[in-house]
Design a protein around this motif. Structure first.
Motif, PDB file in Angstrom:
ATOM      1  N   LEU A  18      -7.839 -13.317  29.208  1.00  0.00           N
ATOM      2  CA  LEU A  18      -8.080 -14.711  28.823  1.00  0.00           C
ATOM      3  C   LEU A  18      -9.100 -15.385  29.736  1.00  0.00           C
ATOM      4  CD1 LEU A  18      -4.493 -15.935  27.861  1.00  0.00           C
ATOM      5  CD2 LEU A  18      -6.447 -15.602  26.334  1.00  0.00           C
ATOM      6  N   GLY A  19      -9.158 -14.982  30.971  1.00  0.00           N
ATOM      7  CA  GLY A  19     -10.136 -15.548  31.886  1.00  0.00           C
ATOM      8  C   GLY A  19     -11.547 -15.052  31.624  1.00  0.00           C
ATOM      9  N   GLU A  20     -11.665 -13.905  31.004  1.00  0.00           N
ATOM     10  CA  GLU A  20     -12.984 -13.330  30.735  1.00  0.00           C
ATOM     11  C   GLU A  20     -13.656 -13.940  29.514  1.00  0.00           C
ATOM     12  OE1 GLU A  20     -14.648 -11.300  32.711  1.00  0.00           O
ATOM     13  OE2 GLU A  20     -12.975 -11.278  34.118  1.00  0.00           O
ATOM     14  N   PHE A  21     -12.861 -14.487  28.600  1.00  0.00           N
ATOM     15  CA  PHE A  21     -13.454 -15.106  27.418  1.00  0.00           C
ATOM     16  C   PHE A  21     -14.116 -16.414  27.818  1.00  0.00           C
ATOM     17  CE2 PHE A  21      -9.863 -12.781  25.270  1.00  0.00           C
ATOM     18  CZ  PHE A  21     -10.666 -11.791  24.734  1.00  0.00           C
ATOM     19  N   ASP A  22     -15.043 -16.857  27.017  1.00  0.00           N
ATOM     20  CA  ASP A  22     -15.775 -18.080  27.334  1.00  0.00           C
ATOM     21  C   ASP A  22     -15.229 -19.277  26.559  1.00  0.00           C
ATOM     22  OD1 ASP A  22     -17.626 -19.405  28.805  1.00  0.00           O
ATOM     23  OD2 ASP A  22     -19.337 -18.871  27.561  1.00  0.00           O
ATOM     24  N   VAL A  23     -13.949 -19.227  26.215  1.00  0.00           N
ATOM     25  CA  VAL A  23     -13.297 -20.321  25.495  1.00  0.00           C
ATOM     26  C   VAL A  23     -12.057 -20.753  26.264  1.00  0.00           C
ATOM     27  CG1 VAL A  23     -14.140 -19.629  23.222  1.00  0.00           C
ATOM     28  CG2 VAL A  23     -11.989 -18.726  24.041  1.00  0.00           C
ATOM     29  N   ILE A  24     -11.670 -22.003  26.089  1.00  0.00           N
ATOM     30  CA  ILE A  24     -10.534 -22.535  26.838  1.00  0.00           C
ATOM     31  C   ILE A  24      -9.239 -22.568  26.019  1.00  0.00           C
ATOM     32  CG2 ILE A  24     -11.960 -23.843  28.442  1.00  0.00           C
ATOM     33  CD1 ILE A  24     -11.399 -26.346  26.812  1.00  0.00           C
ATOM     34  N   ASP A  25      -9.243 -21.921  24.867  1.00  0.00           N
ATOM     35  CA  ASP A  25      -8.045 -21.918  24.028  1.00  0.00           C
ATOM     36  C   ASP A  25      -6.832 -21.288  24.711  1.00  0.00           C
ATOM     37  OD1 ASP A  25      -9.610 -23.092  22.115  1.00  0.00           O
ATOM     38  OD2 ASP A  25      -9.852 -21.285  20.905  1.00  0.00           O
ATOM     39  N   ALA A  57     -12.601 -22.307  34.743  1.00  0.00           N
ATOM     40  CA  ALA A  57     -13.096 -23.574  35.274  1.00  0.00           C
ATOM     41  C   ALA A  57     -14.538 -23.434  35.748  1.00  0.00           C
ATOM     42  CB  ALA A  57     -12.203 -24.056  36.412  1.00  0.00           C
ATOM     43  N   SER A  58     -14.860 -22.313  36.370  1.00  0.00           N
ATOM     44  CA  SER A  58     -16.234 -22.123  36.834  1.00  0.00           C
ATOM     45  C   SER A  58     -17.202 -21.984  35.662  1.00  0.00           C
ATOM     46  CB  SER A  58     -16.331 -20.905  37.754  1.00  0.00           C
ATOM     47  OG  SER A  58     -16.188 -19.701  37.036  1.00  0.00           O
ATOM     48  N   LYS A  59     -16.736 -21.415  34.567  1.00  0.00           N
ATOM     49  CA  LYS A  59     -17.591 -21.262  33.383  1.00  0.00           C
ATOM     50  C   LYS A  59     -17.791 -22.579  32.642  1.00  0.00           C
ATOM     51  CE  LYS A  59     -16.300 -16.502  32.372  1.00  0.00           C
ATOM     52  NZ  LYS A  59     -15.669 -15.602  31.404  1.00  0.00           N
ATOM     53  N   HIS A  60     -16.866 -23.526  32.828  1.00  0.00           N
ATOM     54  CA  HIS A  60     -16.904 -24.793  32.090  1.00  0.00           C
ATOM     55  C   HIS A  60     -17.077 -25.988  33.020  1.00  0.00           C
ATOM     56  CE1 HIS A  60     -15.929 -23.080  28.153  1.00  0.00           C
ATOM     57  NE2 HIS A  60     -15.285 -22.180  28.856  1.00  0.00           N
ATOM     58  N   GLN A  61     -17.795 -25.788  34.103  1.00  0.00           N
ATOM     59  CA  GLN A  61     -18.099 -26.845  35.069  1.00  0.00           C
ATOM     60  C   GLN A  61     -16.851 -27.628  35.490  1.00  0.00           C
ATOM     61  OE1 GLN A  61     -20.174 -26.649  32.079  1.00  0.00           O
ATOM     62  NE2 GLN A  61     -21.316 -25.194  33.313  1.00  0.00           N
ATOM     63  N   GLY A  62     -15.730 -26.943  35.604  1.00  0.00           N
ATOM     64  CA  GLY A  62     -14.497 -27.557  36.077  1.00  0.00           C
ATOM     65  C   GLY A  62     -13.731 -28.345  35.038  1.00  0.00           C
ATOM     66  N   ASP A  63     -14.241 -28.424  33.826  1.00  0.00           N
ATOM     67  CA  ASP A  63     -13.582 -29.230  32.800  1.00  0.00           C
ATOM     68  C   ASP A  63     -12.876 -28.339  31.787  1.00  0.00           C
ATOM     69  OD1 ASP A  63     -12.711 -31.204  31.135  1.00  0.00           O
ATOM     70  OD2 ASP A  63     -14.690 -31.724  30.357  1.00  0.00           O
ATOM     71  N   LEU A  64     -11.595 -28.129  31.991  1.00  0.00           N
ATOM     72  CA  LEU A  64     -10.806 -27.320  31.058  1.00  0.00           C
ATOM     73  C   LEU A  64     -10.078 -28.189  30.037  1.00  0.00           C
ATOM     74  CD1 LEU A  64      -9.373 -24.567  33.418  1.00  0.00           C
ATOM     75  CD2 LEU A  64     -11.391 -24.507  31.964  1.00  0.00           C
ATOM     76  N   LYS A  65     -10.343 -29.490  30.060  1.00  0.00           N
ATOM     77  CA  LYS A  65      -9.797 -30.444  29.096  1.00  0.00           C
ATOM     78  C   LYS A  65      -8.263 -30.384  29.003  1.00  0.00           C
ATOM     79  CE  LYS A  65     -14.018 -30.666  26.446  1.00  0.00           C
ATOM     80  NZ  LYS A  65     -14.756 -31.197  27.542  1.00  0.00           N
TER      81      LYS A  65
END
Length: 83
Positions: A18-25, A57-65
Motif C-alpha cells: 500500500l505504501g508503494e502505490f501512488d494513491v492514498i486510498d 506522505a512523502s509522495k503527496h507532499q505530506g497531505d494524506l487528507k
C-alpha cells in the motif's frame, strides 16, 4: 489468543504494498494496522504500516487528507515498544 504467522506475514506484505502505490486510498487500512496490537508478532505489521504512511506522505507532499494520520504517528512514537 495465539496467532498464526501466515496472516501476519500477509498483513505485513499488504501494508508494504500500500505504501508503494501512488494513491492514498489505503490510508485508512494503514492507520488501522498501525494501531492494532493483539500479539507481539504484529509489531512488524505496525512498523510496515507506519513506514508506508511515511512513504505515501512523502509522495503527496505530506497531505494524506486524513486528520487521523498525525495522531497515529505520534501515538506510535510514544509507544514503549522499541520497534
Amino acid at each position: 489468543a495465539q496467532f498464526k504467522e501466515e496472516p501476519v506475514i500477509l498483513r505485513y506484505f499488504v501494508c508494504k504494498c500500500l505504501g508503494e502505490f501512488d494513491v492514498i486510498d489505503g490510508v485508512p487500512a494503514l492507520l488501522e494496522a498501525a494501531k492494532t496490537y493483539r500479539d507481539p508478532n504484529e509489531n512488524q505489521v505496525r512498523l510496515a504500516a507506519l513506514e508506508s504512511l511515511a512513504l505515501l506522505a512523502s509522495k503527496h507532499q505530506g497531505d494524506l487528507k486524513n486528520p487521523d494520520v498525525l495522531p497515529a504517528v505520534l501515538a506510535a512514537a510514544d509507544n514503549e515498544e522499541p520497534t
